[in-house]
Write a protein that holds these residues in place. Structure first.
Motif, PDB file in Angstrom:
ATOM      1  N   UNK A  53       0.739  -1.128   0.096  1.00  0.00           N
ATOM      2  CA  UNK A  53      -0.077  -0.024  -0.098  1.00  0.00           C
ATOM      3  C   UNK A  53       0.749   1.190  -0.084  1.00  0.00           C
ATOM      4  N   UNK A  54       1.861   1.354   0.793  1.00  0.00           N
ATOM      5  CA  UNK A  54       2.865   2.366   1.081  1.00  0.00           C
ATOM      6  C   UNK A  54       3.347   2.736  -0.492  1.00  0.00           C
ATOM      7  N   UNK A  55       3.870   1.598  -1.002  1.00  0.00           N
ATOM      8  CA  UNK A  55       4.589   1.637  -2.474  1.00  0.00           C
ATOM      9  C   UNK A  55       3.622   2.155  -3.465  1.00  0.00           C
ATOM     10  N   UNK A  56       2.536   1.387  -3.272  1.00  0.00           N
ATOM     11  CA  UNK A  56       1.480   1.976  -4.519  1.00  0.00           C
ATOM     12  C   UNK A  56       0.951   3.330  -4.498  1.00  0.00           C
ATOM     13  N   UNK A  57       0.997   3.816  -3.127  1.00  0.00           N
ATOM     14  CA  UNK A  57       0.481   5.237  -3.086  1.00  0.00           C
ATOM     15  C   UNK A  57       1.558   6.380  -3.168  1.00  0.00           C
ATOM     16  N   UNK A  58       2.500   5.994  -3.645  1.00  0.00           N
ATOM     17  CA  UNK A  58       3.666   6.637  -4.324  1.00  0.00           C
ATOM     18  C   UNK A  58       4.555   7.229  -2.825  1.00  0.00           C
TER      19      UNK A  58
END
Length: 110
Positions: free
Chosen positions: A79-84
């Protein structure tokens, strides 16, 4: 060792905050956003309280517990990675990894 257990607690709280934040980003209305967030948190907390917590009714051990941790903490990292926020995701994964190694090394899970 208390510092490592405190870190573990903070990582668990951070995981819930990350999952809740992502849930608030879903949906089109405020109601669906809050329902999505609440639903995700209830499911995550229920799974962790049933299988992952030290005093869980069906506490997992060994590779099963490690797999559950990998899934839950992994979801938060993705989630952290995909939320930039890839830098935060890397720091989160490193903190979780170090914490888990220390728990294994000192043989103290809560």
């Amino acid at each position: 060792m208390i510092v490592n257990l405190l870190l573990r607690f903070l990582l668990e709280i951070a995981t819930l905050a990350i999952i809740g934040y992502w849930g608030l980003q879903q949906g089109n209305s405020y109601l669906t956003k809050i329902l999505f967030c609440t639903g995700l948190l209830v499911v995550t907390i229920s799974i962790w309280a049933t299988f992952g917590a030290p005093k869980a009714s069906l506490a997992l051990e060994g590779i099963s517990l490690l797999t559950l941790e990998l899934v839950i903490f992994g979801i938060a990292a993705v989630i952290l990675w995909t939320t930039l926020k890839p830098a935060m995701a890397v720091v989160f994964v490193i903190a979780v990894s170090i914490n888990r190694v220390l728990i294994y090394f000192f043989n103290s899970f809560y």
